[in-house]
Design a protein around this motif. Structure first.
Motif, short mmCIF file in Angstrom:
data_model
loop_
_atom_site.label_atom_id
_atom_site.label_comp_id
_atom_site.label_asym_id
_atom_site.label_seq_id
_atom_site.Cartn_x
_atom_site.Cartn_y
_atom_site.Cartn_z
N ILE A 65 0.84 -1.21 0.00
CA ILE A 65 0.00 0.00 0.00
C ILE A 65 0.87 1.25 0.00
O ILE A 65 0.57 2.24 -0.68
CB ILE A 65 -0.95 -0.02 1.21
N THR A 66 1.96 1.21 0.75
CA THR A 66 2.86 2.38 0.79
C THR A 66 3.46 2.67 -0.57
O THR A 66 3.55 3.84 -0.98
CB THR A 66 3.98 2.13 1.82
N VAL A 67 3.87 1.64 -1.30
CA VAL A 67 4.41 1.86 -2.65
C VAL A 67 3.36 2.48 -3.56
O VAL A 67 3.64 3.44 -4.30
CB VAL A 67 4.92 0.53 -3.24
N VAL A 68 2.14 1.99 -3.50
CA VAL A 68 1.08 2.51 -4.37
C VAL A 68 0.75 3.96 -4.03
O VAL A 68 0.53 4.80 -4.91
CB VAL A 68 -0.18 1.62 -4.27
N VAL A 69 0.71 4.28 -2.74
CA VAL A 69 0.29 5.61 -2.31
C VAL A 69 1.41 6.62 -2.43
O VAL A 69 1.20 7.76 -2.89
CB VAL A 69 -0.24 5.55 -0.85
N VAL A 70 2.62 6.25 -2.04
CA VAL A 70 3.75 7.21 -1.99
C VAL A 70 4.35 7.44 -3.37
O VAL A 70 4.86 8.53 -3.66
CB VAL A 70 4.81 6.71 -0.99
#
Length: 570
Positions: A106-111
């Motif tokens: 999720i962090t990769v997708v959001v950031v």
């Protein structure tokens, strides 16, 4: 269709005897016709869907061709997701925490954002929100355990209180850049409190979540920075340059269009509703006026980026780029008003425009030249030369103003001037006396009338056809739309025979004032250029722009001057 089948059956019954007709054959015929219609509708639907799919693919390919960075960004996103999944499955030590691995993805997708500045900004917000929420969650979890049987009630009340205060603070205007951090804070706090209360692993939940978020952010930032980095500061720089060129194009288009008496037969609805339209004169200033939100967003991302390329040094003055663009927008408002004169219902006749043809055209050319030169200086990151960049355009504006002083009777209804048509009466001694006794203030105002009022015999003005014997030949004639406007204006008032002359004079006065409006707006544009030059000079000093190559500029000027002198001699 049923009605058609019914009519078919009735016709057959009327043509032939009812006993001779086989109704089973008629029903089978109806079924075949229905099948054919259904098949035809199905085929039409398939063909329409295929055409829409082709159009979508064509637009997608065209988007990639217009900006190849979008394709590169998509490839980098896929690579980052593949790498984070590979790391999670590769490490044996991470398998026991597989239930938390989703936070890394999720962090990769959001950031993972389009530019480096946006990625750093979101990564910072996510890190601060996770750390602060984890620390607060651990503290509140310890207090909840001390509450004994009121533990769950204490957790619910703490969640409500935290959500209320954090959301209220987030709405404060200065906290808008950190809105994503507040959202992450709330999400992390609720997960730590609820999950930790169920598993009794408050510390492990907080630390594991933070580690996986840090892993995802590191992978996303590393790939975004090392593989074809996209910088928000560079986009802001290019946007300012593009706005300079667009406003210059619009200025030239407005002046040339007005002098050539170009009119819209029907003003496009997209222009009336301020939407994008394929008109370079309209799109140039519209892009500059409408780029405020885009500039603010790029500025918010650019200040996060480290020094790179030609933008060296920490604390690069990105805010001055927005300031220069704001000064340009202040000039673009005048260009928008000039375009409004072309779109107006009341237009000045072509012969009056031709009186100021050379002066107006020169101001338009020199003004656009200044804008393009400033845009080129920003693009090359170069300071201004010692020569005054506004010298030519200000001289052209002065010539235009002098021409207005000499020909000011063209800009108003001169027959109604007070100085030439004042009612008088005769004294007993033969001297003239004003019917109205003007006081001292009004006399003082009359002393400051323009020079043309003092020297011209207003009662013997030449006709409109002989106003300017030295003007160039007209480049445009009155359009049929303009004639319709004049007839419509007159028809609205001249219902009585005694008002025909009055309506004609009214339209003539209004049309002359429209020319005065255009001229005054153009002079105001020149006056606003000084603020734009000052903003650029401030940017060039703070950003440490390079010095111009004065020798090359002088050499080019010398070549052009010699060429010009030879042409004039010939």
């Amino acid at each position: 269709m049923a009605a058609k089948m019914g009519s078919l059956r009735e016709k057959l019954l009327s043509m032939r005897g009812g006993s001779e007709i086989n109704f089973d054959d008629i029903e089978s015929l109806e079924d075949r016709i229905n099948c054919r219609c259904s098949y035809r509708c199905l085929v039409d639907g398939i063909v329409s869907s295929w055409q829409q799919l082709q159009d979508m693919v064509t637009k997608a390919v065209e988007m990639g061709r217009s900006d190849h960075r979008k394709i590169i960004f998509s490839v980098k996103m896929g690579l980052a997701l593949m790498l984070i999944s590979f790391l999670i499955y590769l490490k044996e030590s991470l398998k026991e925490f597989s239930r938390y691995s989703v936070w890394a993805i999720i962090t990769v997708v959001v950031v993972f954002e389009f530019s480096i500045g946006a990625t750093l900004s979101k990564g910072f917000n996510r890190a601060v929100g996770t750390l602060s929420a984890g620390g607060l969650g651990l503290g509140m979890a310890h207090l909840s355990q001390l509450a004994g049987e009121w533990e769950e009630a204490f957790i619910i009340i703490s969640i409500f209180s935290t959500g209320f205060f954090v959301t209220y603070i987030k709405l404060y205007p200065t906290m808008k850049p950190y809105e994503y951090g507040f959202r992450v804070f709330l999400l992390t706090y609720v997960i730590v409190m609820v999950s930790g209360n169920r598993t009794r692993e408050f510390i492990q939940t907080a630390i594991t979540r933070f580690l996986f978020i840090a892993l995802g952010a590191s992978v996303g930032f590393g790939i975004n920075l090392l593989i074809y980095p996209i910088w928000a500061g560079e986009d802001l720089h290019n946007l300012v340059v593009k706005n300079f060129m667009g406003v210059a194009t619009s200025l030239e288009g407005c002046v040339n269009g007005y002098l050539n008496c170009i009119e819209y037969e029907r003003i496009p609805s997209k222009i009336l509703t301020y939407e994008a339209y394929d008109d370079p004169c309209y799109n140039g200033y519209r892009a500059a006026v409408q780029s405020t939100s885009q500039e603010d967003a790029l500025l918010g991302f650019a200040i996060w980026e480290p020094p790179h390329g030609p933008y060296r040094g920490f604390g690069y003055p990105w805010k001055n780029y927005v300031k220069v663009s704001g000064s340009l927008r202040h000039c673009a408002f005048m260009v928008m008003a000039l375009h409004g004169c072309i779109l107006s219902e009341i237009q000045a006749p072509p012969e009056r425009r031709q009186v100021f043809f050379n002066e107006l055209r020169r101001v338009g050319i020199e003004g656009a030249k200044v804008l393009r030169e400033l845009g080129g200086k920003v693009k090359r990151m170069e300071k201004l030369s010692p020569v005054d960049i506004l010298c030519e355009v200000q001289e052209a504006a002065e010539d235009l103003q002098n021409k207005i002083d000499k020909k000011s009777f063209i800009l108003v209804n001169s027959e109604s001037w007070e100085i030439g048509n004042r009612a008088t009466k005769v004294h007993r001694d033969g001297q003239l006396e004003d019917l109205i006794d003007f006081d001292y203030d009004e006399k003082r105002i009359l002393e400051h009338k323009s020079r043309s009022e003092a020297v011209l015999d207003l009662r013997s003005l030449p006709s409109s056809g002989a106003w300017d014997s030295e003007k160039p030949s007209p480049t445009g004639a009155a359009s049929p739309l303009q004639v319709e406007k004049q007839m419509f204006w007159s028809a609205g008032i001249s219902a009585l025979n005694g008002q025909i002359m009055e309506s004609s004079k009214t339209y003539e006065s209004a049309s002359a004032l429209s020319l005065a409006t255009f001229v005054s707006l153009l002079i105001e544009f020149v006056a606003r250029l000084q603020n734009l030059v000052d903003a650029f000079e401030e940017l060039s000093i703070k950003a440490n722009y390079k010095e111009p190559n004065i020798g090359q500029v002088e050499e080019q000027n010398g070549i052009f001057s010699r060429l010009h002198s030879k042409l004039t001699k010939q």
